[in-house]
Each structure stands twice: as structure tokens, then as C-alpha cells.
Design a protein around this motif. Structure first.
Motif, PDB file in Angstrom:
ATOM      1  N   PRO A  98       0.805  -1.218   0.000  1.00 25.71           N
ATOM      2  CA  PRO A  98       0.000   0.000   0.000  1.00 25.71           C
ATOM      3  C   PRO A  98       0.844   1.278   0.000  1.00 25.71           C
ATOM      4  CG  PRO A  98      -0.937  -1.598   1.508  1.00 25.71           C
ATOM      5  CD  PRO A  98       0.378  -2.156   1.049  1.00 25.71           C
ATOM      6  N   ARG A 104      -3.568   6.224  -0.581  1.00 23.73           N
ATOM      7  CA  ARG A 104      -4.672   5.596  -1.308  1.00 23.73           C
ATOM      8  C   ARG A 104      -5.340   4.505  -0.481  1.00 23.73           C
ATOM      9  NH1 ARG A 104      -4.340   2.940  -7.352  1.00 23.73           N
ATOM     10  NH2 ARG A 104      -6.531   2.335  -7.499  1.00 23.73           N
ATOM     11  N   PHE A 105      -4.548   3.805   0.327  1.00 28.27           N
ATOM     12  CA  PHE A 105      -5.074   2.767   1.209  1.00 28.27           C
ATOM     13  C   PHE A 105      -4.654   3.109   2.645  1.00 28.27           C
ATOM     14  CE2 PHE A 105      -3.932   0.778  -2.896  1.00 28.27           C
ATOM     15  CZ  PHE A 105      -5.192   0.397  -3.329  1.00 28.27           C
ATOM     16  N   VAL A 107      -5.889   3.012   5.743  1.00 27.46           N
ATOM     17  CA  VAL A 107      -5.996   2.084   6.870  1.00 27.46           C
ATOM     18  C   VAL A 107      -4.904   1.028   6.766  1.00 27.46           C
ATOM     19  CG1 VAL A 107      -7.468   0.456   8.104  1.00 27.46           C
ATOM     20  CG2 VAL A 107      -8.482   2.494   7.045  1.00 27.46           C
ATOM     21  N   MET A 131      -7.770  -4.399   9.547  1.00 29.80           N
ATOM     22  CA  MET A 131      -8.416  -4.274   8.241  1.00 29.80           C
ATOM     23  C   MET A 131      -9.842  -4.811   8.279  1.00 29.80           C
ATOM     24  SD  MET A 131      -6.363  -2.613   6.408  1.00 29.80           S
ATOM     25  CE  MET A 131      -7.240  -2.761   4.849  1.00 29.80           C
ATOM     26  N   GLY A 135     -11.019  -1.454   7.496  1.00 31.60           N
ATOM     27  CA  GLY A 135     -10.529  -1.284   6.131  1.00 31.60           C
ATOM     28  C   GLY A 135     -11.303  -1.994   5.051  1.00 31.60           C
ATOM     29  N   ASP A 137     -13.654  -1.089   3.100  1.00 30.90           N
ATOM     30  CA  ASP A 137     -14.018  -0.320   1.899  1.00 30.90           C
ATOM     31  C   ASP A 137     -12.815   0.110   1.064  1.00 30.90           C
ATOM     32  OD1 ASP A 137     -16.706  -0.499   2.509  1.00 30.90           O
ATOM     33  OD2 ASP A 137     -16.708   1.361   3.678  1.00 30.90           O
ATOM     34  N   GLU A 138     -11.619  -0.201   1.507  1.00 26.89           N
ATOM     35  CA  GLU A 138     -10.431   0.312   0.811  1.00 26.89           C
ATOM     36  C   GLU A 138     -10.133  -0.416  -0.496  1.00 26.89           C
ATOM     37  OE1 GLU A 138      -7.580   2.657   3.864  1.00 26.89           O
ATOM     38  OE2 GLU A 138      -6.917   0.667   3.252  1.00 26.89           O
ATOM     39  N   TYR A 139     -10.589  -1.628  -0.617  1.00 29.30           N
ATOM     40  CA  TYR A 139     -10.205  -2.440  -1.771  1.00 29.30           C
ATOM     41  C   TYR A 139     -11.411  -2.800  -2.631  1.00 29.30           C
ATOM     42  CZ  TYR A 139      -5.495  -2.743   0.041  1.00 29.30           C
ATOM     43  OH  TYR A 139      -4.227  -2.433   0.468  1.00 29.30           O
ATOM     44  N   SER A 246      -0.464  -6.280   0.816  1.00 27.65           N
ATOM     45  CA  SER A 246      -1.805  -6.763   0.511  1.00 27.65           C
ATOM     46  C   SER A 246      -1.715  -7.815  -0.588  1.00 27.65           C
ATOM     47  CB  SER A 246      -2.694  -5.612   0.021  1.00 27.65           C
ATOM     48  OG  SER A 246      -2.739  -4.579   0.977  1.00 27.65           O
TER      49      SER A 246
END
Length: 347
Positions: A98, A104-105, A107, A131, A135, A137-139, A246
């Protein structure tokens, strides 16, 4: 056709007709998943994790899932593009950092703050839990398979011992991420940031005096030949920093699998895989350190009291990060506090 040839042909036909259905399935892949990452194909991450993990999934699916490996950015692009490559379907699974796409990511980046690491296994367990809590909603567009970290970074230098923050003043260092870069700048270092894939050139041509990285990176880039002194914190406390990783899959590809094949992926991902990756990175760390020792390089210890002083100097960075999370619509104070709590819970 001779009598012998005829007998052989009939025997072959008979064997084919007698082949059990499950063996036929085991040799007929239903889906091929392309895995992309930035490390060389000889790196332990490929040989000791991806190759093993892929075989486990292939075996569990009775051969219905097979893999194609694309290390060293063989699908094109640069390391910061790996998450987007998975989202766009250029790869089916990408392993990425990340921090290569700052903010951008956010969390997922939280454990990349200074002094937010114990060992890789413990920190990976804590990261996965964070996460799950904050987290999700990040991906979007991706199916997260695992989150993990490496062990705490060390200063690998072309000749400098580091005993105190003052020893960093004026040194040109490759910073591993933006938060650690801010800390090093506070201590007087001149920092630059570029992906680890570009680090070798920087060390070779003298653009940088050193870098802050875990030992596990050493074998892949022959870091022991480019530096002569590795400076590590005294054992027992938290490490200087870690980067977060990730492992993500194209969501459409995942959803397009049959129910039984999705279950195979699910059974080989999640919290258990995050812990496993962390544990393997602790093994990689020990091996990388042994390479430094074998080279005859000096391993120098930074006193624990000095590391504690650095933690106090870094305090404003946590407040800045919490504010950044809040600007993104998240509860920044709660996220930073929870990350610290989860890490402490690992002992």
C-alpha cells in the motif's frame, strides 16, 4: 499395423477408458490464475510461499485451479501499479505494498507508521484484524486474500554506524515509506523514496548512503554486497518500522468461480494466511541476517534507550496520520489507537 503395435494401442485405449473421473478432473484445469508481484523469481517469497501456496490450492481443487507466476513485473508496469493491475484484470492476483501508492489505502498503511512493529507474525495478525474492523471499503473491485507485514527495518549503510539520531544528520537515505521518511527527516537525514526495485542503482552509484529495510530483502538484491554495516535496534522492543502488504484478487474473477472453487480460495486465504505470511517473513528475516553475517559485514546495535528517544521524536507523526485518516472520512484517532492496542495485545 503390426500385432505388437495393435496390442499397445488397445492397451492405451483401455487404460484411458478405465481412468476414474476424479483423475480426469485432476488433469483438466477449469481456471488459470495469473499471479503478479515485483520481486525476482528467485526470491523466497516466490520459491517458499507462492509456489507452495499455488500447489496447495491446485491440490485442494483437484487440479481445477492452476497458476501462472509473473514475478519481477513480467506483466509490465511498475510496482505501484500492481493493485490496479489486479482490479483491471491484467493479473488475477497481485501482491503489493500500500505504501507504494501513498494515502490511497490509508488504513492498510497505518502499521507502516514508525515503531508499529514487533515481529512479522505478530504484526500481521494485528494488521489483519485492523483491516477487518476498519478497512473493508479500501479495496473495492478487489477480493483481499491476506494482509501482512515484514519484520522491523534496519539501517543498511555503506559504512556508517548509527548510535544516535545525530548520526543520521546529512546522510542520504532511501526511506521505506512516507511516515518513516518524515521521522528520518526530523532527525536530520536527507530522504528519498523510490520502490525497492530501484534501490540497487541508488546504492551502486552513491546517490544514497544507505537504506532502511528488513533483512529479508537482502538475498533478493544482494544488499550485503552493496553495504558494509547493518544497524539494528536492541532486541526486546518495537522495531523502527515495517511496511504493510496486501494480497488481492480481481473481484470479478473470484465471483466468476464456481461455489466449490470459491470455497477453495476462501479456505486458503483470510486471517490464517495473514498469520502464515508473517511467520514466513520472520523465517526470511533470519535467513537474510545470516547472509549479512556470512558476508562478514558488521551488525551494529542501536541502544534501546536511543530507540525510545526516537519514539518520542516521532509522536507528532501519529497525530498527523490520524488527521489524514479523518480527512478521508475515517475515525483516525480510533484507528491509530486500535492499531497500537492490537499490537500490544500480541505481546
Amino acid at each position: 499395423m503390426t500385432q505388437m503395435t495393435r496390442r499397445m494401442a488397445l492397451a492405451t485405449m483401455g487404460a484411458a477408458l478405465a481412468t476414474p473421473a476424479y483423475l480426469e478432473k485432476a488433469h483438466a484445469a477449469e481456471v488459470t490464475l495469473r499471479v503478479a508481484h515485483f520481486l525476482p523469481g528467485v526470491a523466497p517469497m516466490q520459491t517458499r510461499f507462492f509456489d507452495v501456496w499455488a500447489k496447495e490450492i491446485s491440490d485442494a481443487s483437484e487440479g481445477a485451479i492452476e497458476f501462472q507466476m509473473f514475478p519481477a513485473m513480467q506483466l509490465g508496469g511498475k510496482a505501484p501499479q500492481l493493485a490496479d493491475q489486479a482490479r483491471q484484470g491484467i493479473s488475477d492476483i497481485s501482491w503489493t505494498l500500500p505504501v507504494y501508492t501513498p494515502d490511497r489505502f490509508p488504513v492498510a498503511e497505518t502499521f507502516a507508521l514508525p515503531f508499529m512493529v514487533r515481529n512479522a507474525e505478530k504484526t500481521s495478525i494485528a494488521m489483519h484484524q485492523l483491516m477487518e474492523e476498519f478497512g473493508q471499503d479500501e479495496y473495492r473491485g478487489l477480493k483481499p486474500l491476506a494482509f501482512h507485514t515484514h519484520d522491523g527495518g534496519k539501517f543498511h549503510m555503506r559504512g556508517q554506524r548509527i548510535n544516535a539520531a545525530e548520526d543520521l544528520k546529512g546522510l542520504k537515505l532511501r526511506a521505506p515509506n512516507q511516515a518513516t521518511g518524515e521521522m528520518l527527516t526530523l532527525m536530520g537525514a536527507e530522504t528519498v523514496f523510490f520502490p525497492v526495485t530501484e534501490m540497487v542503482v541508488g546504492l551502486s552509484n552513491g546517490v544514497i548512503d544507505g537504506c532502511c529495510l528488513p533483512y529479508e530483502v537482502v538475498p533478493a538484491y544482494k544488499l550485503q554486497e552493496l553495504t558494509t554495516v547493518s544497524n539494528e535496534p536492541e532486541a526486546g522492543g518495537r522495531g523502527i518500522y515495517c511496511n504493510t502488504f496486501s494480497l488481492v484478487m480481481n473481484e470479478r474473477k473470484y465471483e466468476g468461480l464456481s461455489d466449490d472453487l470459491r470455497k477453495v480460495i476462501d479456505d486458503h486465504s483470510g486471517a490464517d494466511l495473514s498469520r502464515r505470511l508473517g511467520a514466513q517473513f520472520d523465517e526470511f528475516e533470519a535467513f537474510g541476517r545470516s547472509m549479512v553475517e556470512k558476508q562478514g559485514n558488521e551488525i551494529h546495535t542501536i541502544p534501546a534507550a536511543e530507540i525510545e528517544r526516537w519514539r518520542e521524536m516521532a509522536a507528532p507523526i501519529y497525530d498527523t496520520w490520524a488527521k489524514k485518516l479523518e480527512d478521508a472520512g475515517l475515525d483516525g484517532t480510533a484507528i491509530v489507537a486500535r492499531a497500537d492496542e492490537l499490537l500490544d495485545a500480541q505481546g
